[in-house]
Design an enzyme around this catalytic site. Structure first.
Site, mmCIF file in Angstrom:
data_model
loop_
_atom_site.group_PDB
_atom_site.id
_atom_site.type_symbol
_atom_site.label_atom_id
_atom_site.label_comp_id
_atom_site.label_asym_id
_atom_site.label_seq_id
_atom_site.Cartn_x
_atom_site.Cartn_y
_atom_site.Cartn_z
ATOM 1 N N LYS A 81 -6.746 -7.340 -14.727
ATOM 2 C CA LYS A 81 -5.788 -6.288 -15.061
ATOM 3 C C LYS A 81 -5.248 -6.581 -16.453
ATOM 4 O O LYS A 81 -4.979 -7.759 -16.783
ATOM 5 C CB LYS A 81 -4.665 -6.317 -14.010
ATOM 6 N N SER A 156 -0.221 0.013 -9.285
ATOM 7 C CA SER A 156 -0.556 0.074 -10.695
ATOM 8 C C SER A 156 -1.900 -0.567 -11.045
ATOM 9 O O SER A 156 -2.425 -0.311 -12.120
ATOM 10 C CB SER A 156 0.547 -0.578 -11.520
ATOM 11 N N SER A 180 1.276 -3.006 -5.875
ATOM 12 C CA SER A 180 0.269 -2.663 -6.888
ATOM 13 C C SER A 180 -1.112 -3.283 -6.722
ATOM 14 O O SER A 180 -2.032 -2.892 -7.428
ATOM 15 C CB SER A 180 0.787 -3.005 -8.276
HETATM 16 N N1 GLN Z 1 4.523 1.396 -7.465
HETATM 17 C C1 GLN Z 1 5.549 0.408 -7.619
HETATM 18 C C2 GLN Z 1 6.302 0.648 -8.882
HETATM 19 O O1 GLN Z 1 6.068 1.627 -9.506
HETATM 20 C C3 GLN Z 1 4.964 -0.963 -7.570
HETATM 21 C C4 GLN Z 1 4.325 -1.360 -8.834
HETATM 22 C C5 GLN Z 1 3.804 -2.754 -8.786
HETATM 23 O O2 GLN Z 1 3.635 -3.337 -7.725
HETATM 24 N N2 GLN Z 1 3.579 -3.299 -9.967
HETATM 25 O O3 GLN Z 1 7.140 -0.100 -9.277
#
Ligand code: GLN
Length: 488
Positions: A81, A156, A180
């Site tokens: 990532k 994400s 994410s």
């Molecule tokens: N979807 C969650 C957020 O927008 C989690 C994101 C993540 O785990 N980095 O914060």
């Protein structure tokens, strides 16, 4: 069925390399060609360096030939990532702020992958600074779901999940602050493991919310997740939250047959908003465990309903503090229009950050400001403790919990972009795990009638990843969901 080389699991490829049936160069070339063929439509990669990857593959082949194989991951291309630092490679966090940034050093996970002989392959797309659930918040454009290109891959870590599903990387690393790793894994039909907070070093991870962030693998099988976890886990003096503990042989342990286990079904995770096809697939998985002699018990996590609220206060607060470093002075985007120092901060941040990041920074600064700190941030921390207690209470009766990963399968691009709250609800089953610091895994447990993958979440006890992986694998072995691949 997964017959092409680029679709095979890491463990299988590792055996093929060991037997001499294939070379790492051959595998790397197959993956490079695959990316060339499908990434113009999937768009999982922000960047990659095929020449350097092939050079590493050549070095791996030479090591094997000389009997100096570094481990089971030696010679396998693993995607990262684009928030995890690899020396000399770009690190953009899918933000204009870091569009031209090159990492001056390796993250601990990257140096451990390298020490295991793995090839750090490409920079995978994400929601800007890991804030989002669809990978649409990337400054470089969204990644598409390989199972249906009109849909999101989740987020994400959407690029990581899509790359593994599409055969563009044998495995990948993602980061999970509120879901994410697990949510995109569910939406793309792959395995995603979020380790216990403190098991994997965060050194060299672009920070979002430091008390929640954790790096983990996205893979094709549970065994592969165990292999990658074994390579990256373990104490690191450069991360003060890293825990001093022995790293067990996860891959060895997961191959042993375990169980039967006592499994808890949190009743709060099966309420309003859960898609009926997702619910049915998870019910089937629960029935499978019951048929294997597991004891299934309903449990209650009564503070679940505060999860989203607590998360979006704590995560925003930590994000506003972590992202203060992007001031246009030391690194990252620097505005050309600025007239003085303060103006430079304002303009650089206004130009460099996207809308969702700004929303969180503003929210986070607000909840931390004097007069509001006690009412919001401190209160959220207290409720966080209650949420963790709910889980620990449940673990007096059961070994692990079984839930859906995401309330819905992959949605259409643009479908939720105008409504942040609808997007935040995607995390309803995943964020409790981060707030409580627990390990959680998502694995494929079926498909919708229209062919979209469905994810099953298993939540384990702190540092009992080996058991969690065994529970997951016992389901995986009795089903063939993980062998299906999208037609691209
Ligand atoms: N979807 C969650 C957020 O927008 C989690 C994101 C993540 O785990 N980095 O914060």
């Amino acid at each position: 069925m997964a017959s092409a080389l680029f679709h095979r699991p890491a463990a299988e490829l590792s055996a093929l390399l060991d037997s001499g049936a294939i070379s790492s160069v051959e595998l790397m070339q197959a993956v490079i060609d695959r990316v060339k063929a499908v990434d113009p439509s999937v768009r999982a990669f922000n960047s990659s360096d095929p020449d350097s990857a092939l050079a590493q593959a050549r070095a791996s082949d030479e090591r094997r030939a000389a009997g100096r194989r570094l481990g089971p991951l030696d010679g396998l291309p693993i995607g990262l990532k684009d928030v995890i630092a690899v020396e000399g490679q770009p690190l953009t966090a899918s933000s204009k702020m870091l569009a031209n940034f090159i990492s001056p050093y390796d993250s601990t996970v990257a140096s451990r992958l390298k020490a295991a002989g793995a090839i750090c392959w490409g920079r995978l797309n994400l929601d800007e600074f890991a804030m989002g659930s669809s990978t649409e918040n990337s400054a470089f454009g969204p990644t598409r779901n390989p199972w249906d290109l009109s849909r999101v891959p989740g987020g994400s870590s959407g690029g990581s999940a899509a790359a593994v599903a599409a055969g563009e990387a044998v495995a990948a690393l993602g980061s999970d602050t509120g879901g994410s790793i697990r949510q995109p894994a569910a939406l793309c039909g792959v395995v995603g493991l979020k380790p216990t907070y403190g098991l994997v070093s965060r050194y060299g991870l672009a920070a979002f919310a430091s008390s929640l962030d954790q790096i983990g693998p996205l893979t094709r099988t549970v065994e592969d997740a165990a292999l990658v976890l074994g390579a990256i886990a373990g104490h690191d003096p450069r991360d003060s939250t890293s825990v001093r503990s022995e790293v067990p042989d996860y891959a060895g342990l997961v191959r042993r047959r375990g169980g039967p286990w006592r499994l808890g079904i949190p009743k709060e995770y099966f309420g309003q908003g859960l898609d009926p096809e997702v619910a049915a697939a998870v019910e089937n998985a629960i029935a499978h465990y019951r048929s294997q002699g597991c004891e299934i018990r309903e449990v209650s996590l009564p503070h679940t309903r505060y999860g989203i609220g607590v998360y979006y206060i704590i995560a925003a607060a930590e994000c506003s503090s972590n992202l203060a470093r992007y001031d246009g002075v030391r690194y990252g985007h620097r505005s050309r229009e600025a007239t003085d120092a303060v103006d430079l901060y304002f303009r650089s941040r206004a130009e460099g950050f996207g809308a969702e990041v700004k929303r969180r920074v503003i929210l986070g600064t607000y909840v931390l400001s004097s007069g509001y700190y006690d009412a919001f941030y401190l209160r959220a921390q207290k409720v966080r403790t209650l949420i963790r207690r709910d889980f620990l209470e449940a673990y007096r009766e059961v070994d692990a919990l079984v839930t859906p990963t995401s309330p819905i399968p992959a949605f259409r691009l643009g479908e939720k972009s105008a409504d942040p709250l609808a997007m935040y609800l995607c995390d309803i089953y995943t964020i409790g795990v981060n707030l409580a610091g627990l390990p959680g895994i998502s694995l494929p447990c079926g498909f919708t009638a229209s062919g979209l993958p469905i994810g099953l979440q298993l939540i384990g006890q702190p540092f009992k990843e080996a058991e969690l992986l065994s529970i997951a694998r016992s389901y995986e072995q009795a089903h063939d969901w993980h062998t299906r691949v999208p037609s691209l």
